[in-house]
Design a protein around this motif. Structure first.
Motif, PDB file in Angstrom:
ATOM      1  N   VAL A 254       4.846  10.628  19.169  1.00 31.68           N
ATOM      2  CA  VAL A 254       4.892   9.690  17.894  1.00 31.68           C
ATOM      3  C   VAL A 254       4.005   8.583  17.996  1.00 31.68           C
ATOM      4  O   VAL A 254       3.704   8.036  18.804  1.00 31.68           O
ATOM      5  N   ARG A 255       3.430   8.480  16.689  1.00 32.98           N
ATOM      6  CA  ARG A 255       2.194   7.585  16.776  1.00 32.98           C
ATOM      7  C   ARG A 255       2.184   6.086  16.216  1.00 32.98           C
ATOM      8  O   ARG A 255       1.675   5.088  16.730  1.00 32.98           O
ATOM      9  N   ARG A 256       3.319   6.047  15.270  1.00 30.02           N
ATOM     10  CA  ARG A 256       3.404   4.903  14.576  1.00 30.02           C
ATOM     11  C   ARG A 256       4.546   3.935  14.985  1.00 30.02           C
ATOM     12  O   ARG A 256       5.554   4.366  15.358  1.00 30.02           O
ATOM     13  N   PHE A 257       3.937   2.514  15.447  1.00 33.40           N
ATOM     14  CA  PHE A 257       5.070   1.810  16.453  1.00 33.40           C
ATOM     15  C   PHE A 257       4.784   0.404  15.895  1.00 33.40           C
ATOM     16  O   PHE A 257       3.480  -0.054  15.806  1.00 33.40           O
ATOM     17  N   SER A 258       5.758  -0.142  15.520  1.00 32.34           N
ATOM     18  CA  SER A 258       5.728  -1.394  14.827  1.00 32.34           C
ATOM     19  C   SER A 258       6.917  -2.445  15.702  1.00 32.34           C
ATOM     20  O   SER A 258       7.674  -1.983  16.085  1.00 32.34           O
ATOM     21  N   MET A 259       6.075  -3.669  15.960  1.00 32.40           N
ATOM     22  CA  MET A 259       7.124  -4.401  17.156  1.00 32.40           C
ATOM     23  C   MET A 259       7.350  -5.735  16.360  1.00 32.40           C
ATOM     24  O   MET A 259       6.222  -6.184  16.086  1.00 32.40           O
ATOM     25  N   VAL A 260       8.529  -6.382  16.592  1.00 33.87           N
ATOM     26  CA  VAL A 260       8.729  -8.006  16.173  1.00 33.87           C
ATOM     27  C   VAL A 260       7.930  -8.564  17.531  1.00 33.87           C
ATOM     28  O   VAL A 260       8.477  -8.482  18.701  1.00 33.87           O
ATOM     29  N   GLY A 261       7.098  -9.410  16.789  1.00 29.53           N
ATOM     30  CA  GLY A 261       6.327 -10.501  17.858  1.00 29.53           C
ATOM     31  C   GLY A 261       7.015 -11.803  17.928  1.00 29.53           C
ATOM     32  O   GLY A 261       8.220 -12.018  17.427  1.00 29.53           O
ATOM     33  N   GLY A 262       6.244 -12.673  18.565  1.00 33.29           N
ATOM     34  CA  GLY A 262       6.690 -13.994  18.384  1.00 33.29           C
ATOM     35  C   GLY A 262       5.666 -14.961  17.786  1.00 33.29           C
ATOM     36  O   GLY A 262       4.582 -14.570  17.514  1.00 33.29           O
ATOM     37  N   ALA A 263       6.044 -16.172  17.481  1.00 31.59           N
ATOM     38  CA  ALA A 263       4.998 -17.166  16.877  1.00 31.59           C
ATOM     39  C   ALA A 263       4.046 -17.801  17.694  1.00 31.59           C
ATOM     40  O   ALA A 263       3.463 -18.442  17.503  1.00 31.59           O
ATOM     41  N   GLY A 264       4.503 -17.991  19.007  1.00 33.53           N
ATOM     42  CA  GLY A 264       3.920 -18.886  20.014  1.00 33.53           C
ATOM     43  C   GLY A 264       2.579 -18.662  20.366  1.00 33.53           C
ATOM     44  O   GLY A 264       1.593 -19.517  20.646  1.00 33.53           O
ATOM     45  N   SER A 265       2.171 -17.245  20.104  1.00 34.01           N
ATOM     46  CA  SER A 265       0.686 -16.963  20.143  1.00 34.01           C
ATOM     47  C   SER A 265      -0.109 -17.292  18.797  1.00 34.01           C
ATOM     48  O   SER A 265      -1.375 -16.736  19.146  1.00 34.01           O
ATOM     49  N   LEU A 266       0.399 -17.666  18.059  1.00 35.27           N
ATOM     50  CA  LEU A 266      -0.400 -17.916  16.694  1.00 35.27           C
ATOM     51  C   LEU A 266      -0.973 -19.118  17.102  1.00 35.27           C
ATOM     52  O   LEU A 266      -0.784 -19.988  17.520  1.00 35.27           O
ATOM     53  N   GLU A 267      -2.328 -19.150  16.166  1.00 35.07           N
ATOM     54  CA  GLU A 267      -3.249 -20.543  16.499  1.00 35.07           C
ATOM     55  C   GLU A 267      -2.956 -21.627  15.436  1.00 35.07           C
ATOM     56  O   GLU A 267      -2.475 -21.302  14.277  1.00 35.07           O
ATOM     57  N   VAL A 268      -2.751 -22.653  16.150  1.00 36.15           N
ATOM     58  CA  VAL A 268      -2.421 -24.027  14.965  1.00 36.15           C
ATOM     59  C   VAL A 268      -3.653 -24.923  14.954  1.00 36.15           C
ATOM     60  O   VAL A 268      -3.808 -25.747  14.135  1.00 36.15           O
ATOM     61  N   ALA A 269      -4.800 -24.452  15.844  1.00 39.03           N
ATOM     62  CA  ALA A 269      -6.126 -25.222  15.674  1.00 39.03           C
ATOM     63  C   ALA A 269      -6.972 -24.030  16.397  1.00 39.03           C
ATOM     64  O   ALA A 269      -6.658 -23.264  17.080  1.00 39.03           O
ATOM     65  N   PRO A 270      -8.356 -24.160  16.055  1.00 38.48           N
ATOM     66  CA  PRO A 270      -9.199 -23.025  16.681  1.00 38.48           C
ATOM     67  C   PRO A 270      -9.153 -23.207  18.096  1.00 38.48           C
ATOM     68  O   PRO A 270      -9.515 -24.187  18.798  1.00 38.48           O
ATOM     69  N   GLY A 271      -8.702 -21.914  18.545  1.00 36.20           N
ATOM     70  CA  GLY A 271      -8.666 -21.861  20.173  1.00 36.20           C
ATOM     71  C   GLY A 271      -7.363 -22.507  20.654  1.00 36.20           C
ATOM     72  O   GLY A 271      -6.997 -22.417  22.047  1.00 36.20           O
ATOM     73  N   LEU A 272      -6.453 -22.998  19.863  1.00 31.15           N
ATOM     74  CA  LEU A 272      -5.211 -23.637  20.486  1.00 31.15           C
ATOM     75  C   LEU A 272      -3.908 -22.692  19.777  1.00 31.15           C
ATOM     76  O   LEU A 272      -3.771 -22.801  18.482  1.00 31.15           O
ATOM     77  N   GLN A 273      -3.271 -22.176  20.684  1.00 31.72           N
ATOM     78  CA  GLN A 273      -2.130 -21.480  20.294  1.00 31.72           C
ATOM     79  C   GLN A 273      -0.838 -22.399  20.169  1.00 31.72           C
ATOM     80  O   GLN A 273      -0.759 -23.237  21.036  1.00 31.72           O
ATOM     81  N   LEU A 274       0.066 -21.985  19.491  1.00 30.91           N
ATOM     82  CA  LEU A 274       1.114 -22.724  19.191  1.00 30.91           C
ATOM     83  C   LEU A 274       2.026 -23.016  20.387  1.00 30.91           C
ATOM     84  O   LEU A 274       2.262 -24.133  20.798  1.00 30.91           O
ATOM     85  N   VAL A 275       2.042 -22.210  21.573  1.00 28.92           N
ATOM     86  CA  VAL A 275       2.975 -22.339  22.651  1.00 28.92           C
ATOM     87  C   VAL A 275       2.086 -23.186  23.546  1.00 28.92           C
ATOM     88  O   VAL A 275       2.692 -23.945  24.387  1.00 28.92           O
ATOM     89  N   ASP A 276       0.766 -23.629  23.431  1.00 33.91           N
ATOM     90  CA  ASP A 276       0.026 -24.215  24.073  1.00 33.91           C
ATOM     91  C   ASP A 276      -0.254 -25.751  23.643  1.00 33.91           C
ATOM     92  O   ASP A 276      -0.743 -26.797  24.176  1.00 33.91           O
ATOM     93  N   ALA A 277       0.241 -25.959  22.518  1.00 33.58           N
ATOM     94  CA  ALA A 277       0.385 -27.271  21.983  1.00 33.58           C
ATOM     95  C   ALA A 277       1.112 -28.404  22.657  1.00 33.58           C
ATOM     96  O   ALA A 277       2.244 -28.076  23.267  1.00 33.58           O
ATOM     97  N   PRO A 278       0.817 -29.594  22.824  1.00 34.07           N
ATOM     98  CA  PRO A 278       1.621 -30.629  23.502  1.00 34.07           C
ATOM     99  C   PRO A 278       3.006 -30.803  23.016  1.00 34.07           C
ATOM    100  O   PRO A 278       3.887 -30.971  24.310  1.00 34.07           O
ATOM    101  N   ASP A 279       3.277 -30.413  21.863  1.00 35.73           N
ATOM    102  CA  ASP A 279       4.595 -30.894  21.361  1.00 35.73           C
ATOM    103  C   ASP A 279       5.605 -29.496  21.366  1.00 35.73           C
ATOM    104  O   ASP A 279       6.743 -29.704  20.736  1.00 35.73           O
TER     105      ASP A 279
END
Length: 209
Positions: free
Chosen positions: A96-121
């Motif tokens: 089976v080739r087609r696979f979709s996965m529910v991910g997380g928001a933490g690895s999304l960027e909130v500033a260039p090069g800064l992911q949400l999970v790495d933000a100070p707050d």
């Protein structure tokens, strides 16, 4: 479309199940506890273990697409990466080739090069699951499946199905107040849209109001 859904009894998975059924898709809900999935027309419920490659392969064989809404407990966060590896191997074994996965928001960027999970707050209580989702996404990116990962907004919770939201790729989607929100119902809309349209194959994307 014949779709296998893992994690169909969870907060997000149950909404994806409802959305798939509403659009006329045939669904196999592969869950640990079949009693947690309501009896619905168009839905077949089977016992499934996302950590067992053979179990995954057996459940997905012959399907058109697979969605994973699997969510580990806070005491077993490492299982998210293990489940991702097992799902990939199981799909490959079943052809089976087609696979979709529910991910997380933490690895999304909130500033260039800064992911949400790495933000100070970023809340410490949610850091573990955010990092687990980031690791799982990296595993997914290394596979040769036709994969998609859908990251929610920073806040996802039960709500209303509006069908109106904005899509993004690797940056957190925020409104004009700086808030990032999505209902689980609208997340399900985007997840099923993707299966039907294949707009983000081998990509991660996200959404928010």
């Amino acid at each position: 479309m014949n779709v296998v859904l893992f994690g169909a009894s969870g907060m997000i998975g149950s909404r994806i199940l409802q959305e798939l059924v509403a659009r006329g898709h045939s669904v196999t809900a592969a869950v640990r506890d079949t009693a947690k999935v309501p009896v619905m027309a168009g839905v077949t419920t089977k016992r499934g273990d996302v950590l067992d490659v053979d179990s995954v392969a057996t459940n997905v064989k012959g399907s058109d697409a697979v969605i994973s809404a699997y969510a580990p407990g806070f005491e077993t966060l490492g299982n998210l990466v293990l489940a991702t590896q097992s799902l990939i191997a199981g799909l490959q074994k079943a052809g089976v080739r087609r696979f979709s996965m529910v991910g997380g928001a933490g690895s999304l960027e909130v500033a260039p090069g800064l992911q949400l999970v790495d933000a100070p707050d970023f809340p410490a209580a949610w850091k573990g699951i955010a990092l687990a989702h980031r690791d799982a996404l990296n595993v997914l990116k290394g596979s040769d499946l036709d994969w998609t990962s859908l990251s929610p907004a920073a806040l996802i919770e039960p709500g209303v199905r509006t069908g109106k939201f904005r899509l993004g790729t690797d940056q957190l989607v925020m409104d004009d107040k700086g808030e990032s929100k999505i209902s689980a119902e609208d997340f399900a809309v985007a997840a099923v849209d993707e299966l039907e349209k294949n707009a983000h194959v081998r990509q991660r994307f996200t959404l928010g109001y």
